[in-house]
Design a protein around this motif. Structure first.
Motif, short mmCIF file in Angstrom:
data_model
loop_
_atom_site.label_atom_id
_atom_site.label_comp_id
_atom_site.label_asym_id
_atom_site.label_seq_id
_atom_site.Cartn_x
_atom_site.Cartn_y
_atom_site.Cartn_z
N ASP A 126 53.63 35.21 44.28
CA ASP A 126 53.39 34.32 45.41
C ASP A 126 52.15 34.73 46.21
O ASP A 126 52.00 34.33 47.35
N ALA A 127 51.28 35.52 45.59
CA ALA A 127 50.11 35.99 46.33
C ALA A 127 49.19 34.83 46.67
O ALA A 127 49.05 33.88 45.90
N SER A 128 48.55 34.90 47.84
CA SER A 128 47.60 33.87 48.23
C SER A 128 46.26 34.16 47.56
O SER A 128 46.02 35.28 47.13
N PRO A 129 45.38 33.16 47.47
CA PRO A 129 44.08 33.41 46.85
C PRO A 129 43.30 34.50 47.57
O PRO A 129 42.58 35.27 46.92
N GLU A 130 43.47 34.60 48.89
CA GLU A 130 42.75 35.66 49.61
C GLU A 130 43.21 37.03 49.13
O GLU A 130 42.42 37.95 48.96
N GLU A 131 44.53 37.16 48.93
CA GLU A 131 45.06 38.46 48.50
C GLU A 131 44.58 38.80 47.09
O GLU A 131 44.31 39.94 46.77
N VAL A 132 44.49 37.76 46.24
CA VAL A 132 44.00 37.98 44.88
C VAL A 132 42.57 38.52 44.95
O VAL A 132 42.23 39.51 44.30
N ILE A 133 41.74 37.89 45.78
CA ILE A 133 40.35 38.34 45.89
C ILE A 133 40.30 39.75 46.46
O ILE A 133 39.55 40.61 45.98
N ALA A 134 41.14 40.01 47.47
CA ALA A 134 41.12 41.33 48.09
C ALA A 134 41.50 42.41 47.08
O ALA A 134 40.86 43.47 47.00
N ALA A 135 42.54 42.11 46.26
CA ALA A 135 42.96 43.09 45.25
C ALA A 135 41.84 43.32 44.24
O ALA A 135 41.56 44.45 43.83
N ALA A 136 41.18 42.24 43.86
CA ALA A 136 40.09 42.36 42.89
C ALA A 136 38.95 43.17 43.48
O ALA A 136 38.31 43.96 42.79
N LYS A 137 38.69 42.97 44.78
CA LYS A 137 37.63 43.75 45.42
C LYS A 137 37.98 45.23 45.41
O LYS A 137 37.14 46.08 45.12
N ALA A 138 39.24 45.51 45.72
CA ALA A 138 39.66 46.91 45.76
C ALA A 138 39.54 47.54 44.38
O ALA A 138 39.24 48.72 44.26
N ALA A 139 39.76 46.75 43.33
CA ALA A 139 39.69 47.29 41.97
C ALA A 139 38.27 47.19 41.42
O ALA A 139 38.05 47.41 40.23
N ARG A 140 37.31 46.81 42.29
CA ARG A 140 35.92 46.66 41.87
C ARG A 140 35.77 45.64 40.75
O ARG A 140 34.98 45.82 39.82
N ALA A 141 36.60 44.59 40.82
CA ALA A 141 36.52 43.56 39.78
C ALA A 141 35.85 42.30 40.31
O ALA A 141 35.37 41.47 39.56
N HIS A 142 35.83 42.17 41.64
CA HIS A 142 35.39 40.91 42.25
C HIS A 142 33.98 40.50 41.81
O HIS A 142 33.77 39.35 41.44
N SER A 143 33.05 41.44 41.82
CA SER A 143 31.67 40.99 41.59
C SER A 143 31.45 40.54 40.15
O SER A 143 30.76 39.56 39.92
N LEU A 168 44.07 46.83 37.08
CA LEU A 168 44.20 47.64 38.30
C LEU A 168 44.41 46.73 39.50
O LEU A 168 45.25 47.01 40.37
N ALA A 169 43.69 45.61 39.54
CA ALA A 169 43.86 44.66 40.65
C ALA A 169 45.29 44.16 40.69
O ALA A 169 45.89 44.05 41.76
N ALA A 170 45.87 43.87 39.50
CA ALA A 170 47.26 43.39 39.45
C ALA A 170 48.20 44.44 40.03
O ALA A 170 49.11 44.13 40.80
N ALA A 171 47.95 45.70 39.67
CA ALA A 171 48.81 46.78 40.17
C ALA A 171 48.67 46.92 41.69
O ALA A 171 49.65 47.11 42.40
N LEU A 172 47.44 46.79 42.19
CA LEU A 172 47.22 46.97 43.62
C LEU A 172 47.81 45.81 44.42
O LEU A 172 48.27 45.99 45.53
N LEU A 173 47.82 44.64 43.81
CA LEU A 173 48.37 43.47 44.50
C LEU A 173 49.85 43.65 44.80
O LEU A 173 50.38 43.11 45.75
#
Lengths: 164, 735
Positions: free
Chosen positions: B582-599, B629-634
């Motif tokens: 049920d994660a929001s799109p913002e949370e998905v982006i935030a998790a990806a940023k934390a995992a250095r996947a966003h860029s 990693l982003a999935a785990a952090l989420l």
């Protein structure tokens, strides 16, 4: 990860403090919290699932994210949409006139909201989005959207189901 | 040696009749035989020894008792394997002892035996529990071995669609029977209308009857087609669903045991085989039997003597096809071998194109290919010649009996003993009789094949999930404390991957897990997630046994990122949202940023809505690692387990991710497995594993001072780095 933490990370922008000043093909000039940035490219992180989210980029630098760009003032919204329409150019399929196999590919003749077009696809070419919309990807990597497959005429639906 | 295929060399809980004779006198009061394994060697000669495990002792028998040891004196059993032979050995209080030698045909049997012994002596599993599990297995295996029981079980599985099955058979039999009417009508036509030129009104009647028969036949045919299509889909889907949902239930250890290909083929191929059988052969058995009965009766009624003649070619044909099958295997196998040779040359030439071209081997390959083509052609012609030798002979037998029937029948018609119409009807029915006879023989063969496939399916359906949630398991809010007590674990029952691991992790502590490959690090973290059940020992979260915690509760709060993670064939966003649906799109982006996947994601035109392809194949290894990693952090997990999180990353990204990890893991219980020790600079404690045991523990500096395995690992990496920088420096001078 806590909620407030996230927001800081994401550089969320308040639509009231964002004004789009000008639109040029795929770039906008934008004023964010009183500062003017030129040559800014808007990108959608979720072009299909959340098209209302936009992130502004200047080169590689992320200026900030709009949760819903439609909340911008009408003029800004209009300018931004003009650019988005170019970056996310995507013909909507209105009618499928015919699909036939040709030289190992499939030839589609369709009518889109941008006019009639003929394109070629490989056999696995249709992607179903969560919300029921369909994407058809042609052999050149171009994508055509079918907004509501149920609303197409019966012949078009027959062609689609043949390819799914 | 090796025995027949069914002989697996071990008997669990044999009934007393199956015990080797000298054993019966040796058993003490209250001693029960758990298993008897048979070796196929005595020294370096073929022969047989019995190794008997009871609840008290291990005995080796060769005509007489050769060796015995009480279980209480065994510390562990193990196997050593050589080119052709294996030896079973024991560690006992009196030192190591090699017990028995056998060839690899018996490896499975002795693996089972060793695992049983270790369960008792290492695992200290109560004998009563072991017995219960084993007896269940013995029963299931016995059931699978009897093909009658297998077929009955298959039918039982199909009970819900029994009405459909019955209807299909009834309609199909009716259709065949209706088909039998026209020759009889012809007989009446010839005898009563055409030859006598009387009863002209009957001509119209017969013509109309023929039309009616035809109409009924068409209707039945359509109905039959409808029913069998429906049956076809119903059978296969029912079975497939059953097998598939079983797969979802199974523990990971089962997946390790079967190769993924064999599991795949059970869901797809074996079910197909049964589907073919149920729809193609099963109802045909009834149809053919009914046809043989009806036509046979008709033939006998028409003329018993001619019937006897008509039956003559059948044994010849059966004999012919038996010979054919025996010889055909040779010819067709050769044809198949030739064909695979062609395939392998093509595949080499394509897959190893760079090798072939860089060595200029194209002409050789062309030559090899054309040779193989010629050989294939020759084999194909041989098959043709062979076929010509058998079938014409069988055909001749049929022609001869047919001519004989016309001749004898003709004589009878001329003498007035038989009507012309009867003879005509007889010959028509005669040809109709042959088909179901041979078809029935085929059906029996496909019945046997289906039983084999059904057996393979039941093997999967019978597996019991090894990691069983206790019925009273509960939800638990984890505090972050983890404790492992005396963990022993083996994947195969032979080699122990963990040998008595004790580890205590405080809430919020960050642990680095290091050690050579195969030292048990990954196994340990898989156990922590309760993906496997340890044979011995307990894992506790905040003092609660992991078996008492609901699996869903555990998986919500413990996140694991495996090395070389595999992604699902869907979008990047949905792969990240595996962490929390049920994660929001913002949370998905935030998790990806934390995992250095966003860029890297934003550089893709479809960004987070990009499909990653099967197993994530459209992303690079490092990109996959960062999405996982982003999935785990989420999940925002209480406990984070990272298995080589930076292995697939380049040095620059590794640095970034490590920095990010340091921030993200602050105050969170974290276990990081790492080969690159530089990733571990922020952990509170380093745990060093070797050969399934923890050998060192402590802070980085402390371990370096101690000069053990950690120091060796550290220096090896340092040496690599210095050599690189030395090379860089000397290169600099050279310029």
């Amino acid at each position: 990860m806590h909620a407030d933490n996230i927001l800081r990370e994401l550089k969320m922008l308040d639509p009231r403090h964002v004004r789009v000043l000008e639109a040029r093909l795929d770039e906008v000039d934008v004023e964010i919290e009183g500062r003017v940035y030129c040559g800014v490219r808007p990108r959608r992180p979720f072009p299909y699932s959340y098209p209302e989210i936009v992130i502004f980029y200047r080169d590689e630098e992320e200026l900030g994210m709009l949760r819903d760009y439609r909340k911008l003032d009408p003029r800004s919204r209009e300018l931004l949409e003009r650019v988005l329409r170019i970056i996310y150019f995507m013909p909507r399929v209105k009618k499928i006139l015919g699909v036939r196999s040709a030289k190992g590919k499939y030839e589609w003749r369709v009518v889109t909201d941008k006019g009639p077009v003929t394109f070629y696809t490989w056999s696995r070419c249709i992607r179903l989005l969560r919300d029921g919309r369909l994407l058809i990807r042609d052999a050149d990597g171009r994508v055509y959207m079918v907004e509501d497959p149920e609303k197409l005429d019966s012949k078009s639906r027959l062609y689609l189901s043949m390819m799914m | 040696m090796g025995g027949d295929e069914d002989d697996d060399g071990i008997k669990l809980y044999p009934s007393s009749g199956e015990l080797p004779p000298p054993l019966r006198e040796l058993l003490e009061e209250g001693e029960e035989v758990v298993a008897v394994a048979r070796s196929d060697l005595v020294g370096d000669e073929y022969g047989e020894k019995h190794v008997v495990l009871t609840n008290k002792r291990l005995l080796v028998l060769n005509e007489r008792l050769e060796y015995e040891v009480p279980l209480s004196k065994i510390t562990m059993a193990s196997l050593r394997s050589y080119i052709n032979t294996c030896v079973m050995a024991l560690d006992t209080d009196e030192g190591p002892k090699s017990v028995v030698v056998f060839t690899k045909a018996r490896l499975k049997a002795f693996e089972n035996l060793v695992s049983l012994i270790n369960n008792l002596v290492v695992g200290k599993i109560p004998y009563s529990l072991l017995k219960r599990q084993l007896l269940k297995r013995v029963k299931a295996e016995a059931e699978r071995k009897s093909s009658k029981a297998v077929l009955l079980r298959l039918l039982g599985l199909l009970k819900p669609i029994a009405p459909l099955l019955a209807a299909t058979i009834v309609v199909a039999v009716a259709m065949r029977l209706v088909n039998l009417i026209p020759p009889y009508l012809m007989k009446i036509l010839v005898d009563e209308v055409l030859t006598t030129r009387a009863h002209v009104e009957k001509l119209a009647q017969i013509a109309l009857s023929l039309l009616a028969v035809n109409l009924v036949n068409t209707a039945l045919g359509t109905l039959n087609g409808y029913l069998s299509t429906k049956l076809n889909v119903a059978v296969a889907n029912r079975l497939r669903y059953k097998v598939f949902s079983k797969l979802q239930e199974l523990s990971l250890s089962h997946y390790d045991r079967f190769t993924s290909g064999s599991l795949f083929s059970r869901v797809i191929d074996d079910v197909n085989r049964i589907q073919w059988f149920m729809t193609g052969s099963f109802n045909m058995i009834f149809i053919n039997a009914a046809m043989i009965a009806f036509i046979g009766a008709t033939l006998v009624t028409l003329n018993p003597w001619l019937t006897a003649i008509a039956l003559l070619p059948i044994p010849i044909a059966i004999l012919g096809s038996a010979i054919y099958r025996r010889l055909a295997a040779r010819y067709y196998h050769r044809l198949w071998r030739r064909w695979s040779r062609i395939v392998s040359i093509v595949s080499d030439a394509i897959n190893a194109a760079i090798l072939v071209k860089s060595f200029g081997k194209e002409p050789t390959f062309r030559e090899k290919f054309s040779e193989s083509l010629e050989e294939y052609e020759r084999a194909q012609m041989d098959v043709f010649k062979f076929e010509q030798e058998i079938w014409p002979a069988v055909g001749l037998a049929f022609t001869a009996s047919n001519i004989l029937v016309w001749w004898m029948g003709g004589l009878q018609v001329l003498s007035g003993a038989m009507s012309l119409g009867s003879l005509m009807a007889f010959t028509s029915y005669m040809w109709m009789f042959y088909t179901p006879v041979f078809s029935l023989l085929e059906n029996v063969k496909s019945l046997q094949r289906a039983a084999v496939a059904a057996n393979r399916i039941f093997e999967v359906l019978d597996l019991e999930p090894e990691v069983e949630e206790r019925p009273h398991a509960r939800d638990l809010e984890l505090g972050g404390e983890v404790e492992c007590e005396n963990l022993w674990f083996t994947y195969d029952g032979v080699h122990y991957a963990l040998k008595g691991v004790n580890l205590r992790i405080r809430a919020g502590e960050r642990i680095g897990l290091v050690g050579p490959s195969g030292s048990g690090k990954t196994t340990l973290v898989k156990l922590l997630l309760h993906l496997y059940e340890p044979q011995v020992g307990t894992i506790r979260y905040d003092g609660v046994d992991v078996r008492e915690i609901k699996s869903s509760s555990l998986k919500r709060q413990v996140a694991i990122v495996l090395q070389n993670p595999i992604l699902l064939d869907t979008t990047i966003a949905e792969n990240i949202m595996l962490g929390r649906e049920d994660a929001s799109p913002e949370e998905v982006i935030a998790a990806a940023k934390a995992a250095r996947a966003h860029s890297f994601i934003m550089r893709l035109p479809e960004a987070y809505d990009t499909e990653v392809g099967s197993r994530g194949s459209r992303l690079s290894g490092g990109e996959r690692a960062r999405v996982a990693l982003a999935a785990a952090l989420l999940k925002n997990p209480k406990i984070l387990i990272l298995d080589e999180p930076t292995a697939a990353l380049d040095a620059l990204t590794e640095e970034e991710v490590t920095e990010e990890l340091e921030r993200l893991t602050k105050g969170r219980t974290t276990i990081i497995i790492a080969h690159r020790l530089s990733t571990l600079r922020f952990v509170d404690r380093v745990v060093v594993m070797d050969e399934g045991k923890i050998v060192e523990e402590g802070a980085h500096e402390e371990l370096l001072r101690r000069g053990g395995l950690y120091k060796k690992l550290w220096e090896a990496q340092l040496k690599g780095l210095t050599r690189m920088s030395a090379a860089a420096v000397s290169e600099g001078y050279a310029r």
